[in-house]
Design an enzyme around this catalytic site. Sequence first.
Site, short mmCIF file in Angstrom:
data_model
loop_
_atom_site.label_atom_id
_atom_site.label_comp_id
_atom_site.label_asym_id
_atom_site.label_seq_id
_atom_site.Cartn_x
_atom_site.Cartn_y
_atom_site.Cartn_z
N HIS A 290 -6.83 -8.93 -2.70
CA HIS A 290 -8.16 -8.41 -2.37
C HIS A 290 -8.22 -6.91 -2.63
O HIS A 290 -7.19 -6.23 -2.69
CB HIS A 290 -8.52 -8.69 -0.91
CG HIS A 290 -7.60 -8.04 0.08
ND1 HIS A 290 -6.37 -8.55 0.41
CD2 HIS A 290 -7.72 -6.89 0.80
CE1 HIS A 290 -5.77 -7.76 1.30
NE2 HIS A 290 -6.58 -6.74 1.54
N TYR B 30 0.29 -10.20 0.29
CA TYR B 30 1.33 -9.64 1.15
C TYR B 30 1.29 -10.29 2.54
O TYR B 30 0.25 -10.78 2.99
CB TYR B 30 1.18 -8.12 1.27
CG TYR B 30 -0.16 -7.63 1.80
CD1 TYR B 30 -0.44 -7.61 3.16
CD2 TYR B 30 -1.13 -7.17 0.92
CE1 TYR B 30 -1.66 -7.15 3.64
CE2 TYR B 30 -2.35 -6.72 1.38
CZ TYR B 30 -2.60 -6.71 2.75
OH TYR B 30 -3.81 -6.26 3.21
N TYR C 145 0.84 -1.20 0.00
CA TYR C 145 0.00 0.00 0.00
C TYR C 145 0.88 1.25 0.00
O TYR C 145 1.94 1.27 0.61
CB TYR C 145 -0.89 0.03 1.24
CG TYR C 145 -1.96 -1.02 1.30
CD1 TYR C 145 -3.20 -0.81 0.72
CD2 TYR C 145 -1.72 -2.24 1.94
CE1 TYR C 145 -4.19 -1.78 0.78
CE2 TYR C 145 -2.71 -3.22 2.01
CZ TYR C 145 -3.94 -2.98 1.43
OH TYR C 145 -4.91 -3.94 1.47
N HIS D 124 -10.42 -3.52 -1.13
CA HIS D 124 -11.33 -3.00 -0.11
C HIS D 124 -12.40 -2.13 -0.77
O HIS D 124 -12.09 -1.32 -1.66
CB HIS D 124 -10.56 -2.17 0.92
CG HIS D 124 -9.55 -2.94 1.69
ND1 HIS D 124 -9.83 -3.58 2.87
CD2 HIS D 124 -8.23 -3.16 1.45
CE1 HIS D 124 -8.74 -4.17 3.34
NE2 HIS D 124 -7.76 -3.93 2.49
N ARG E 111 -2.03 -12.39 3.27
CA ARG E 111 -3.38 -12.01 2.84
C ARG E 111 -3.58 -12.38 1.38
O ARG E 111 -2.72 -12.13 0.54
CB ARG E 111 -3.60 -10.50 2.98
CG ARG E 111 -3.69 -9.89 4.34
CD ARG E 111 -4.88 -10.24 5.22
NE ARG E 111 -6.06 -10.81 4.65
CZ ARG E 111 -7.13 -10.13 4.19
NH1 ARG E 111 -7.14 -8.82 4.24
NH2 ARG E 111 -8.19 -10.75 3.72
#
Length: 235
Positions: free
Chosen positions: A157, A144, A105, A159, A154
């Site tokens: 995906h 990640y 991110y 959000h 994870r």
Amino acid sequence: MQPLQAYRRAAPGAQPAYLHPPYASTVKRAPTQSLIRLPHSSSEITGPTFSKDIVPAKAFDLTQQGHGAPIGERTIVSGKVMDEDSRPVRDSLVEIWQANAAGRYMHKWDQHHAPLDPNFPGVGQTFTDSEGRYRFITIRPGAYPWKNHANAWRPQHIHFSLFGPAFATRLVTQMYFPGDPLLEFDPIFNSIADDAARSSLISKFDWHTTTPEVALGFRFDIVLRGREATPLGSE
């Protein structure tokens, strides 16, 4: 005066458990006493409304937000936002955020040893149209590590945050990709007991929105509130 029309409650097991020990942070934040259900008032079943001019025209296209092309597999994510009676939710503000293709991110708290992409901030916004449809152009996010348990990763995906016609319809959730082998091991995904509800978070490959030589398409329909509501999901 007409009585207030409340929203139907979700079916048992269709939403993530407040306490799910494999998801470590729930052990600290889950309520220790039974919840008290309050009746809906006008503050829960009305507003907010947003003007479409708050969202830039190209905010739906996450590949156009830098000074060049972002790295990764271009992906089109689209679908329909509906209410608990399968009616389209019009003019709903839909926002997404995600990791880049390397699984990082663009946020100061993310110190994962993966490269940042200066041409991919990983945030987009749009409104649903008159039929409740939305569409984003983005990059398929990478998996990640997240240190929840030994060798924790994870799944890929995206959000989602959606504002329906009332505060009670606000939804924050996650969309996953079909066939991801990490889903089996992800405690956030598996905190939802009901199989059908859990599976509703997995998008479907969409040949009709797949663009030749440009991007693969995935469909992710969303239901706000009620017995068939899309499960909540956040980190």
